[in-house]
Design an enzyme around this catalytic site. Sequence first.
Site, mmCIF file in Angstrom:
data_model
loop_
_atom_site.group_PDB
_atom_site.id
_atom_site.type_symbol
_atom_site.label_atom_id
_atom_site.label_comp_id
_atom_site.label_asym_id
_atom_site.label_seq_id
_atom_site.Cartn_x
_atom_site.Cartn_y
_atom_site.Cartn_z
ATOM 1 N N ASN A 195 0.810 -1.227 0.000
ATOM 2 C CA ASN A 195 0.000 0.000 0.000
ATOM 3 C C ASN A 195 0.838 1.270 0.000
ATOM 4 O O ASN A 195 0.307 2.355 -0.220
ATOM 5 C CB ASN A 195 -1.001 -0.013 1.163
ATOM 6 C CG ASN A 195 -2.076 -1.071 0.936
ATOM 7 O OD1 ASN A 195 -2.154 -1.682 -0.139
ATOM 8 N ND2 ASN A 195 -2.886 -1.322 1.945
ATOM 9 N N ARG A 252 -8.316 -1.849 -7.414
ATOM 10 C CA ARG A 252 -8.947 -0.548 -7.353
ATOM 11 C C ARG A 252 -7.972 0.595 -7.052
ATOM 12 O O ARG A 252 -8.253 1.748 -7.344
ATOM 13 C CB ARG A 252 -10.093 -0.544 -6.360
ATOM 14 C CG ARG A 252 -9.695 -0.758 -4.913
ATOM 15 C CD ARG A 252 -10.914 -0.758 -4.062
ATOM 16 N NE ARG A 252 -11.794 0.338 -4.392
ATOM 17 C CZ ARG A 252 -11.609 1.598 -4.001
ATOM 18 N NH1 ARG A 252 -10.550 1.890 -3.296
ATOM 19 N NH2 ARG A 252 -12.456 2.543 -4.323
ATOM 20 N N CYS A 268 -16.101 -4.237 -4.194
ATOM 21 C CA CYS A 268 -15.475 -5.540 -3.936
ATOM 22 C C CYS A 268 -16.171 -6.125 -2.712
ATOM 23 O O CYS A 268 -17.069 -5.505 -2.136
ATOM 24 C CB CYS A 268 -13.978 -5.371 -3.712
ATOM 25 S SG CYS A 268 -13.604 -4.505 -2.204
ATOM 26 N N ARG A 304 -16.980 0.692 -1.895
ATOM 27 C CA ARG A 304 -15.729 1.341 -2.288
ATOM 28 C C ARG A 304 -15.969 2.575 -3.181
ATOM 29 O O ARG A 304 -15.553 2.618 -4.327
ATOM 30 C CB ARG A 304 -14.763 0.372 -2.974
ATOM 31 C CG ARG A 304 -14.526 -0.950 -2.287
ATOM 32 C CD ARG A 304 -13.900 -0.844 -0.915
ATOM 33 N NE ARG A 304 -12.550 -0.309 -0.893
ATOM 34 C CZ ARG A 304 -11.448 -1.048 -1.042
ATOM 35 N NH1 ARG A 304 -11.559 -2.326 -1.278
ATOM 36 N NH2 ARG A 304 -10.249 -0.493 -0.978
ATOM 37 N N PRO A 305 -16.731 3.553 -2.706
ATOM 38 C CA PRO A 305 -16.999 4.754 -3.521
ATOM 39 C C PRO A 305 -15.719 5.567 -3.761
ATOM 40 O O PRO A 305 -14.718 5.368 -3.079
ATOM 41 C CB PRO A 305 -17.983 5.538 -2.659
ATOM 42 C CG PRO A 305 -17.706 5.096 -1.277
ATOM 43 C CD PRO A 305 -17.286 3.659 -1.362
ATOM 44 N N ASP A 350 -16.225 9.096 -4.324
ATOM 45 C CA ASP A 350 -16.774 10.463 -4.316
ATOM 46 C C ASP A 350 -15.796 11.487 -3.738
ATOM 47 O O ASP A 350 -15.706 12.629 -4.217
ATOM 48 C CB ASP A 350 -18.095 10.502 -3.547
ATOM 49 C CG ASP A 350 -17.945 9.969 -2.122
ATOM 50 O OD1 ASP A 350 -17.445 8.831 -1.976
ATOM 51 O OD2 ASP A 350 -18.266 10.690 -1.171
ATOM 52 N N LEU A 351 -15.006 11.086 -2.745
ATOM 53 C CA LEU A 351 -14.062 12.054 -2.135
ATOM 54 C C LEU A 351 -12.920 12.372 -3.109
ATOM 55 O O LEU A 351 -12.463 13.517 -3.204
ATOM 56 C CB LEU A 351 -13.519 11.512 -0.817
ATOM 57 C CG LEU A 351 -14.558 11.324 0.292
ATOM 58 C CD1 LEU A 351 -13.930 10.643 1.499
ATOM 59 C CD2 LEU A 351 -15.196 12.657 0.684
ATOM 60 N N ASP A 372 -7.455 -3.426 8.050
ATOM 61 C CA ASP A 372 -6.768 -4.508 7.322
ATOM 62 C C ASP A 372 -6.217 -5.582 8.248
ATOM 63 O O ASP A 372 -5.708 -6.593 7.759
ATOM 64 C CB ASP A 372 -5.619 -3.928 6.484
ATOM 65 C CG ASP A 372 -6.143 -3.104 5.333
ATOM 66 O OD1 ASP A 372 -5.341 -2.399 4.695
ATOM 67 O OD2 ASP A 372 -7.367 -3.133 5.096
ATOM 68 N N ILE A 423 -14.819 1.113 9.400
ATOM 69 C CA ILE A 423 -14.337 1.568 8.089
ATOM 70 C C ILE A 423 -15.136 0.907 6.967
ATOM 71 O O ILE A 423 -15.669 1.573 6.083
ATOM 72 C CB ILE A 423 -12.832 1.283 7.921
ATOM 73 C CG1 ILE A 423 -12.033 1.877 9.085
ATOM 74 C CG2 ILE A 423 -12.333 1.786 6.567
ATOM 75 C CD1 ILE A 423 -12.052 3.391 9.168
ATOM 76 N N ARG A 455 -2.442 -11.475 -3.935
ATOM 77 C CA ARG A 455 -2.474 -10.050 -4.276
ATOM 78 C C ARG A 455 -1.653 -9.229 -3.291
ATOM 79 O O ARG A 455 -1.122 -8.196 -3.616
ATOM 80 C CB ARG A 455 -3.925 -9.543 -4.243
ATOM 81 C CG ARG A 455 -4.788 -10.070 -5.350
ATOM 82 C CD ARG A 455 -6.133 -9.382 -5.336
ATOM 83 N NE ARG A 455 -5.930 -7.941 -5.212
ATOM 84 C CZ ARG A 455 -6.908 -7.093 -4.918
ATOM 85 N NH1 ARG A 455 -8.120 -7.529 -4.698
ATOM 86 N NH2 ARG A 455 -6.682 -5.797 -4.832
HETATM 87 C C1 EPZ Z 1 -6.767 1.933 1.409
HETATM 88 O O1 EPZ Z 1 -7.874 1.798 0.558
HETATM 89 C C2 EPZ Z 1 -6.077 0.575 1.407
HETATM 90 N N1 EPZ Z 1 -5.668 0.232 0.047
HETATM 91 C C3 EPZ Z 1 -7.023 -0.504 1.939
HETATM 92 O O2 EPZ Z 1 -6.280 -1.720 2.008
HETATM 93 C C4 EPZ Z 1 -7.452 -0.114 3.349
HETATM 94 O O3 EPZ Z 1 -8.372 -1.061 3.824
HETATM 95 C C5 EPZ Z 1 -8.090 1.285 3.323
HETATM 96 O O4 EPZ Z 1 -7.175 2.238 2.755
HETATM 97 C C6 EPZ Z 1 -8.467 1.761 4.715
HETATM 98 O O5 EPZ Z 1 -7.313 1.819 5.519
HETATM 99 C C7 EPZ Z 1 -4.540 0.781 -0.446
HETATM 100 O O6 EPZ Z 1 -3.875 1.578 0.194
HETATM 101 C C8 EPZ Z 1 -4.146 0.356 -1.828
HETATM 102 P P1 EPZ Z 1 -10.169 4.647 2.050
HETATM 103 P P2 EPZ Z 1 -8.741 3.120 0.167
HETATM 104 O O7 EPZ Z 1 -10.450 5.567 0.923
HETATM 105 O O8 EPZ Z 1 -7.871 4.305 0.065
HETATM 106 C C9 EPZ Z 1 -14.773 5.430 2.352
HETATM 107 C C10 EPZ Z 1 -5.781 -3.938 1.562
HETATM 108 O O9 EPZ Z 1 -6.245 -4.943 2.106
HETATM 109 N N2 EPZ Z 1 -14.589 6.263 1.147
HETATM 110 O O10 EPZ Z 1 -9.202 5.082 3.113
HETATM 111 O O11 EPZ Z 1 -9.576 2.752 -0.988
HETATM 112 C C11 EPZ Z 1 -14.512 3.965 2.102
HETATM 113 O O12 EPZ Z 1 -15.680 3.328 1.591
HETATM 114 C C12 EPZ Z 1 -6.700 -2.811 1.173
HETATM 115 O O13 EPZ Z 1 -4.563 -3.739 1.340
HETATM 116 C C13 EPZ Z 1 -15.631 7.062 0.731
HETATM 117 O O14 EPZ Z 1 -16.693 7.088 1.336
HETATM 118 O O15 EPZ Z 1 -9.668 3.267 1.451
HETATM 119 C C14 EPZ Z 1 -14.157 3.469 3.476
HETATM 120 O O16 EPZ Z 1 -15.323 3.253 4.204
HETATM 121 C C15 EPZ Z 1 -8.153 -3.187 1.351
HETATM 122 N N3 EPZ Z 1 -15.454 7.838 -0.377
HETATM 123 C C16 EPZ Z 1 -13.389 4.654 4.091
HETATM 124 O O17 EPZ Z 1 -13.770 5.799 3.325
HETATM 125 C C17 EPZ Z 1 -14.270 7.834 -1.081
HETATM 126 O O18 EPZ Z 1 -14.158 8.602 -2.077
HETATM 127 C C18 EPZ Z 1 -11.882 4.534 4.042
HETATM 128 O O19 EPZ Z 1 -11.546 4.197 2.707
HETATM 129 C C19 EPZ Z 1 -13.222 7.018 -0.630
HETATM 130 C C20 EPZ Z 1 -13.393 6.232 0.487
#
Ligand code: EPZ
Length: 420
Positions: A22, A91, A115, A120-121, A123-124, A307, A329, A399
Site C-alpha cells: 500500500n 482498485r 469488492c 468502495r466509492p 466520491d471524495l 486490514d 471503516i 495479491r
Molecule cells: C486503502 O484503501 C487501502 N488500500 C485498503 O487496504 C485499506 O483497507 C483502506 O485504505 C483503509 O485503511 C490501499 O492503500 C491500496 P479509504 P482506500 O479511501 O484508500 C470510504 C488492503 O487490504 N470512502 O481510506 O480505498 C470507504 O468506503 C486494502 O490492502 C468514501 O466514502 O480506502 C471506506 O469506508 C483493502 N469515499 C473509508 O472511506 C471515497 O471517495 C476509508 O476508505 C473514498 C473512500
Amino acid sequence: MDKLVIHKSSLSGSVEVSGSKNAALPIIAATILTDEDCILHNVPNLMDVRTMLKILEGLGKQITFENGTVIIKATKKQGYVAPYRLVRTMRASFCCLGPLLAKKKKAKVSLPGGCVIGVRPVDLHIKGLKILGADINIEKGYCVADGKNMRGSHIYLGGQYGSSVLATDNVMMAAALIDGETIIEYAACEPEVESLGIFLKKMGADITGEGTPLVRIRGVKKLGGCEFDIIPDRIEAGTFLATSIATGSVLEIKGANPFHLTSAIEVAREMGTEINIDNARSIIIKPKLPLKPVNIATLPYPGFPTDLQAQFMVCLCFAKGISLITEKIYPDRFMHVAELNRMGARIQRNGPYAIIEGKEKLFGAEVMASDLRASAALVIAGLSAEDKTEVFRVYHIDRGYEHIEEKLRKLGAKIKREKQ
Ligand code: EPZ
C-alpha cells in the site's frame, strides 16, 4: 486455481517483512508526474504491484522489475487511459487519476467498482479533484477528466467514515504539479500516505504536514526522478503478530517499523501477549495463554487498522471470554465470519458488530477465501485449528502477501500449495 492445504502447526523463529504493497502502489502512480527515471527498492513482487506496473506501461512508461527493484523510465509513447480490465482487478489504480490530470492535463480512468469488503466509492477523490478545478464526467463507467484549468485550493476531504487514504494520495499528487497552494484538511495519516509525501518531496514537491490531518502543498513547475526505498509492510507485520498469538508461538518479526503498529501491539498486550520491541526493527512476541478477550474498533490511522480486523478475529476465537469487534471503516468486511464459524468458531455478526465467544479449539475444514485480508485470517485459522484445513481461491492472498507459504514454512508451518 490453487488451494492451500494447512495443518495445525507450532511455529518458531524469525520472519522478515517485505516492502509495503500500500506504500508502493501510490508511489508507482506518482512516477507519472515526471519524465525522468525513478528507481524504487524493496518493492514486493505481488499481483497488485504487477497490475499497477502494467497500467503505467499502458501510459507510456518503460518498466523493469527485478529482485525488488523497479526502474521506471519515460518513453515517447504517451497515454492517459487506465482501462477497466486492469482497474477492476485492483482498485488502487484509481490513484492514477490525480497525477495524470496534473501531468498530462487529461485522463480516462475506469471507475474501480466495488469488492467484497464494500461499495468502495470514489466520491471524495472526485470532490477533491473538482475543487482543484478538474473537469470530471462519468461516461460508460469511466472518469473522463480534463485538468487544463487546475489550481491549488482549500479542500476538506473527510467523509462519513473519516479520512480516505487514496483520495488523499490522489489530491496530494495532483496538487504537487499545478499552480497555487493547496491545503487538505482531514487528510489521511497512514504511514503509506506520509511515505508518498516524502517521495513527492524527493521529486522536488513543496509539501508540509504529510502524515498529519493538515497537509499544505505548493505546486511547482516540474518534478524530477529519484531513487526511493519502500517502507516495510505494517499489515504483513500485523498479520504475523496475529499468527504468533493465534498459534501460541514465540516469533520474531524483523524489518518492521514498530511505530507503525502501535494500535495492534496495544491490542495484543491487552490480550496478555508479551511484546518486546528492539528499535533495530525487531518485534519479539511471546503469547501468554489463556488469551484475554478484548474489544476492537477499526479506525483511520493511528487507530486499529481495518486490514488487521480479520486476522485478529481469529486470535479472539481462542480468548477466554466474549470479545466485540466494531468495523467502522467497512461495515460489511465480515466475509470471514461464516468461514470461521464453519471451523467451530462462535461469532455473531450484527451490522458493523461481531461478537466473538472464545472457544478451546477450532477444527479444520474446507474454506473459501474472499478478500485479501480474510484469506490471511483463514490461513492463520488453519495453522491454529485441529486436523486439516484447505483454503480455496488463494489468488486473493497472492495479491497482498509475498511468498506467504514459504515464509510460514520457514517458521515450521505445515502448509503447501496444491493445484485445485
Ligand atoms: C486503502 O484503501 C487501502 N488500500 C485498503 O487496504 C485499506 O483497507 C483502506 O485504505 C483503509 O485503511 C490501499 O492503500 C491500496 P479509504 P482506500 O479511501 O484508500 C470510504 C488492503 O487490504 N470512502 O481510506 O480505498 C470507504 O468506503 C486494502 O490492502 C468514501 O466514502 O480506502 C471506506 O469506508 C483493502 N469515499 C473509508 O472511506 C471515497 O471517495 C476509508 O476508505 C473514498 C473512500
